[in-house]
Design a protein around this motif. Sequence first.
Motif: not given
Length: 599
Positions: A480-502
Amino acid sequence: MRMATDRDNGHRPARRPALEPPGRLGPSERETAWRRLGSEQFDVVVIGGGVVGVGTALDAVTRGLRVALVEARDLASGTSSRSSKLFHGGLRYLEQLEFGLVREALRERDLMLSRLAPHLVKPVAFLYPLTKRFWERPYVTAGLILYDTMGGARSVPRHRQFTKAGALRLMPALRRNALIGGMRYFDAQVDDARHTLTIARTAAQYGAVVRTSTQVIGFLREADRVCGVRVLDCETGERTEVKAHAVINCTGVWTGEIQRLSGSRGRFRVRASKGVHLVVPRDRIVSESGLILRTEKSVLFVIPWRNHWIIGTTDTEWNLDLAHPAATKADIDYVLDHVNRVLVTPLTHEDIEGVYAGLRPLLAGENEQTSNLSSHNLSSHKLSRTHAVARVSPGLVAIAGGKLTTYRVMAASAVRAAAPDIPRLIRRSITDRVPLLGADGYHALVNQVEELGHRYDIHPYRICHLLDRYGSQLHDVLAAAVDRPDLLAPITSTPDYLRAEVVYAASHEGALHLEDVLTRRTRISIEYPHRGVACAEEVADLMAAELGWDAATRNREIAVYTARVEAERDSQTQPDDEAADARRSAAPEARPQVASALM
């Protein structure tokens, strides 16, 4: 008939579209599953989405049976997300001469490490501190040699002896007067919730209908025979009937409730034992190894867990809310007191990042006997260390007890017990040769971490983290991050997990509510002091886009989750179970239909 091993060679049945991700549990699959539940004749319906339930579904579907699994809440929402997260042989059971149980558990542990789930199950070392002179070292050595010989050293290193100085170098956090020497041995650990989810998705990959938020509210009968179940969609309130030749009750601590709902008298009773674990930062205990301590009641583990330690557990009877067991201040103080007896720098309440309480389903049969094969072959195994399976009535099988490590053996027993009710050939169990989703190709990808980091523009450390959670499904997670690079950023206040995982949790892993993601698809709720509240809005926004939530639904999800965290924090300041349960039960349900349904 196409055998399950065809999939291991990369082949797919012709009926599956080539581009459809295997084992996907997304919104469209959920709608399809509901239609199938109400229109098809199944060989087996499994009740319960814990590790035994999903294991039973996988065992049955890979034998060639038509299978449906329904779960009232979320996959692994009960015991299977709140364990000590260990795949272990049960070293202490050797003292009780439970050699068969230990040998069986060690075989299962080896299968997980080497073949079935190497991406999820990892070796973990434990230091056993010696405190008695003369007799204790030879006594424990004999036990560990036996453990290694029975299979304990098959996929992990053999045990090793340490002097006092050597043990303190391995674990500087220990007080010098807390030991006179030590011994290190290995077992294995797993993210229990992710493991359970992966089994469920693997069962779906082979054709099982898997549906959460789907509660059994009644049974269908033909004369004295159970021939299916009535279910409620806990999201919409819709109801339907599911026809099946056999129904298997895999609901753990809810076994009695389901037996009463069926109108059948159970062959055994299940009682709930509460186990409480604490999560603290890794830097609070300086050690290269986990720790196992004897207590006056049982054992206490200090288990390395990514950037944290998990410390537990307690063992107390629980007769209150089965869905939301609550930890008390007394439980927390018990764990802190016992671990602080051996630590140079004591842990305090301020060090605690997370607390979770789970219920073990312990057997309490009418004759103080249980069976690990069938209701016709009773065994004298101690109740809390084995499992029981019985054909409660024609068409209805129940299974309970056991432990995480032997879930696959339990599943095979349950399907075998249901065989008399299924009018077709029942092939032998083959799940010892069916790798879980993400296992195939995992080792090759581990060797390509640097290349994968460059391809996705992610640090290799993150690639390793993703591989140990998703295995070869890594590519689907990051697609999903191919078209949405923002998903490769970590979740706010939880740096172990990426937005793509949500996004992946909502689109592929059956997550329907905010708590499903924060508590089970990730472990944010126990790994961070804010317990998910600080990132709840961001996660809800990502889920809303995938699940079509409107503003009111999104706001309700945040409010319900925040209330849950507040209720849990409040319960953990209470002096006893009754007070803690009252505070925890006051929080609203993420699935309000469950509360009003028959259970």
